[in-house]
Write an enzyme that holds these catalytic residues in place. Structure first.
Site, short mmCIF file in Angstrom:
data_model
loop_
_atom_site.label_atom_id
_atom_site.label_comp_id
_atom_site.label_asym_id
_atom_site.label_seq_id
_atom_site.Cartn_x
_atom_site.Cartn_y
_atom_site.Cartn_z
CG ASP A 74 -1.34 -1.40 -2.49
OD1 ASP A 74 -0.37 -0.63 -2.62
OD2 ASP A 74 -1.28 -2.61 -2.74
CG HIS A 122 1.63 -2.43 -0.45
ND1 HIS A 122 1.30 -3.01 -1.64
CD2 HIS A 122 2.89 -2.84 -0.16
CE1 HIS A 122 2.33 -3.74 -2.07
NE2 HIS A 122 3.30 -3.65 -1.18
CB SER A 128 4.60 -6.52 -2.32
OG SER A 128 5.01 -5.22 -2.65
#
Length: 307
Positions: free
Chosen positions: A239, A269, A145
């Site tokens: 995501d 995600h 991320s």
């Protein structure tokens, strides 16, 4: 997203992982519920420059093959050495590598480029371990991320000589475009707020009030990718960051960087953080471990004069 579900599509890249290394499925105990990292020792320490890291070493490994440097997620404003401890521990065990998880400085107390300097320091620390003979192989840099964003940005900023010492890059559902307001990447519009990830994502706090570094800090807007290491990009179907992660992978591939992309169907995600007992987690760890294990030795290691 239940633990009894297999991924919507078993991607060819994943199948190839097990074809190349038939024993990996057994070692990873791939099943709907798995456990990893039990045979890994960890130690919290600091680099010479003071960056806090957690070192992971598989039990019974005298000379780990390759060194993984990992940047956790958390939207640039949250996270620490415990955030993805289970993931780093699992990859260390599966790949048989030394792993260094980086406790980089967080926004809003610390803006761009402070976290990049911390990650670059950890990469330098890993390179020193290799030079001293404490680890074999090469350095592989990875992040999830926001950590994926920091990983790509750090490697793009490294001098050519330092970048050449890195043998691989792994980006897990990375944020690569800090300039998009929702118009460029359809997944940002489609999935924002629907599956646990909602704006603001945190990069505004990371960039600071002026936001003047948005283009400079966006890997997707980099001018050139020459010398970037072979790359594995993992994305999740549901995501908001999916499209920009996959676009960045395409840009690397078009620039001649050996790049593999794996999209996990039906996942969200952060699935590697939130669903560690899922088959998706097992397959992702297998893919990352295989990528690390198949990273080539440095030429100076391979061709070193034995005298």
């Amino acid at each position: 997203m239940g633990t009894e579900r297999e991924p919507a599509v078993l991607h060819p890249e994943i199948t190839a992982v097990f074809d190349r290394d038939p024993g990996l499925r057994t070692r990873l105990r791939v099943s709907p519920r798995v456990g990893f990292g039990g045979a890994v020792r960890s130690e919290d320490l600091a680099t010479a420059a003071g960056t806090r890291i957690r070192s992971y070493r598989p039990e019974g490994t005298d000379l780990p093959r390759h060194c993984l440097v990992f940047a956790h997620g958390g939207g640039w404003t949250r996270g620490d050495l415990d955030t993805q401890d289970h993931l780093v521990r699992s990859v260390s065990e599966a790949a048989g590598c030394l792993a260094l998880s980086v406790d980089y400085r967080l926004a809003p107390t610390h803006h761009h480029p402070a976290p990049l300097l911390d990650l670059a320091d950890a990469v330098d620390h890993a390179a020193t371990l290799l030079a001293d003979g404490a680890v074999g192989g090469q350095v592989v840099v990875a992040g999830a991320s926001a950590g994926g964003h920091l990983t790509a940005t750090t490697l793009l900023r490294l001098p050519a000589a330092a970048r050449g010492a890195v043998g691989g890059m792994v980006l897990l559902y990375p944020k690569t475009d800090l300039t998009d307001d929702g118009e460029r990447h359809p997944s940002l519009r489609r999935f924002d707020g629907r599956y646990g990830l909602s704006r603001p994502y945190g990069h505004e706090a990371y960039l600071g009030p002026a936001q003047r570094h948005a283009v400079e800090a966006s890997p997707i807007h980099a001018v050139g990718f020459e010398g970037m290491p072979r790359t594995l990009v993992v994305t999740a179907e549901l995501d908001p960051f999916r499209d920009e992660g996959e676009e960045f992978a395409r840009l690397l591939d078009q620039a001649g960087v050996p790049t593999a992309t794996i999209r996990f169907g039906g996942t969200v995600h952060g699935f590697l953080t939130h669903f560690p007992d899922s088959l998706d987690f097992s397959l992702a760890v297998a893919s990352i471990a295989s990528f690390i294990r198949t990273t080539k030795e440095r030429s100076d290691d391979v061709h070193r004069d034995p005298s």
